[in-house]
Design an enzyme around this catalytic site. Structure first.
Site, PDB file in Angstrom:
ATOM      1  CG  ASP A 104      -1.911   0.763   1.458  1.00  0.00           C
ATOM      2  OD1 ASP A 104      -2.834   1.199   0.623  1.00  0.00           O
ATOM      3  OD2 ASP A 104      -1.876   1.671   2.366  1.00  0.00           O
ATOM      4  CG  ASP A 160      -6.791  -7.895   9.084  1.00  0.00           C
ATOM      5  OD1 ASP A 160      -6.013  -7.508   8.214  1.00  0.00           O
ATOM      6  OD2 ASP A 160      -7.211  -7.061  10.216  1.00  0.00           O
TER       7      ASP A 160
HETATM    8  P1  IMP Z   1       1.967  -0.556   3.717  1.00  0.00           P
HETATM    9  O1  IMP Z   1       2.868  -0.602   4.664  1.00  0.00           O
HETATM   10  O2  IMP Z   1       1.137   0.827   3.900  1.00  0.00           O
HETATM   11  O3  IMP Z   1       2.388  -0.938   2.417  1.00  0.00           O
HETATM   12  O4  IMP Z   1       0.866  -1.637   4.066  1.00  0.00           O
HETATM   13  C1  IMP Z   1       1.085  -2.736   4.047  1.00  0.00           C
HETATM   14  C2  IMP Z   1       0.281  -3.715   4.977  1.00  0.00           C
HETATM   15  O5  IMP Z   1      -0.872  -3.148   5.259  1.00  0.00           O
HETATM   16  C3  IMP Z   1      -0.019  -5.027   4.242  1.00  0.00           C
HETATM   17  O6  IMP Z   1       0.740  -6.030   4.337  1.00  0.00           O
HETATM   18  C4  IMP Z   1      -1.631  -5.155   4.984  1.00  0.00           C
HETATM   19  O7  IMP Z   1      -1.241  -6.201   5.992  1.00  0.00           O
HETATM   20  C5  IMP Z   1      -2.112  -4.193   5.547  1.00  0.00           C
HETATM   21  N1  IMP Z   1      -2.989  -3.597   4.186  1.00  0.00           N
HETATM   22  C6  IMP Z   1      -2.765  -2.505   3.058  1.00  0.00           C
HETATM   23  N2  IMP Z   1      -3.764  -2.275   2.493  1.00  0.00           N
HETATM   24  C7  IMP Z   1      -4.964  -3.027   3.043  1.00  0.00           C
HETATM   25  C8  IMP Z   1      -6.117  -3.346   2.451  1.00  0.00           C
HETATM   26  O8  IMP Z   1      -6.754  -2.748   1.545  1.00  0.00           O
HETATM   27  N3  IMP Z   1      -6.593  -4.026   3.140  1.00  0.00           N
HETATM   28  C9  IMP Z   1      -6.304  -4.849   4.296  1.00  0.00           C
HETATM   29  N4  IMP Z   1      -5.115  -4.762   4.526  1.00  0.00           N
HETATM   30  C10 IMP Z   1      -4.314  -3.718   3.990  1.00  0.00           C
END
Ligand code: IMP
Ligand code: MG
Length: 176
Positions: A104, A160
């Site tokens: 994300d 989740d």
């Molecule tokens: P980041 O650190 O912002 O890249 O987010 C990564 C983590 O956030 C992922 O490994 C997921 O566990 C969680 N995550 C990100 N986007 C989503 C979503 O749309 N639904 C559920 N979990 C998410």
């Protein structure tokens, strides 16, 4: 339409769409690896279903381990990422391929990358099943991407919403 806690979600990706993407990723990775035995590192909790299906499609010798991080609370990302289960395997001089459920903002990816910095790995690669290009704020390369999705919250197939919905075999998107 389904309801999880206080929110409504609509069907977004079917089990067969997800499976085709994973089969393609497994083939791409197998094609890139020569005689090497890579260590796949699944990032818990979200990636457990992806890792399981990925391993069934990956038809070459490989090893598997898991790491557990946490960053999400509810439907919004937090800057802080905690390491809850560390890497219990020697990765020195090995090809390591991180298996993420979703990238994300990229905050988790940066933490993972830092974690491997002093581990003397031969080659570090990243594979993510889902990727939100509009949300990604980092410059780290992502080597393998399953499906690019819009900047909207999704649930199911391991992902989740406040710990619910991980058991859904397909992916649902938050209804506007
Ligand atoms: P980041 O650190 O912002 O890249 O987010 C990564 C983590 O956030 C992922 O490994 C997921 O566990 C969680 N995550 C990100 N986007 C989503 C979503 O749309 N639904 C559920 N979990 C998410
Ligand atoms: Mg995750």
């Amino acid at each position: 339409m389904i309801r999880i806690h206080d929110k409504q979600f609509v069907p977004f990706l079917s089990a067969s769409q997800i499976d085709s993407a994973i089969a393609r990723m497994a083939q791409e990775i197998a094609d890139d690896i020569d005689e090497e035995v890579p260590i796949f590192i699944g990032v818990l909790n979200g990636s457990f279903m992806f890792v399981s299906d990925f391993m069934k499609h990956y038809n070459r010798p490989c090893e598997l381990s898991f790491i557990k991080l946490s960053s999400y609370q509810g439907t919004s990302t937090t800057e802080k990422v905690n390491e809850l289960i560390g890497l219990g395997v020697n990765v020195e001089n090995r090809t390591v391929i991180i298996l993420e459920d979703i990238i994300d903002t990229g905050n988790t990816l940066v933490v993972l990358n830092d974690l491997f910095k002093d581990k003397k790995v031969k080659n570090l690669k990243v594979a993510t099943l889902f990727f939100k290009p509009e949300a990604y704020k980092k410059d780290l390369p992502i080597d393998y991407i399953g499906i690019e999705i819009p900047h909207k919250f999704i649930v199911g197939y391991g992902l989740d919403y406040d710990e619910h919905g991980r058991n859904l075999p397909e992916v649902y998107q938050l209804k506007e």
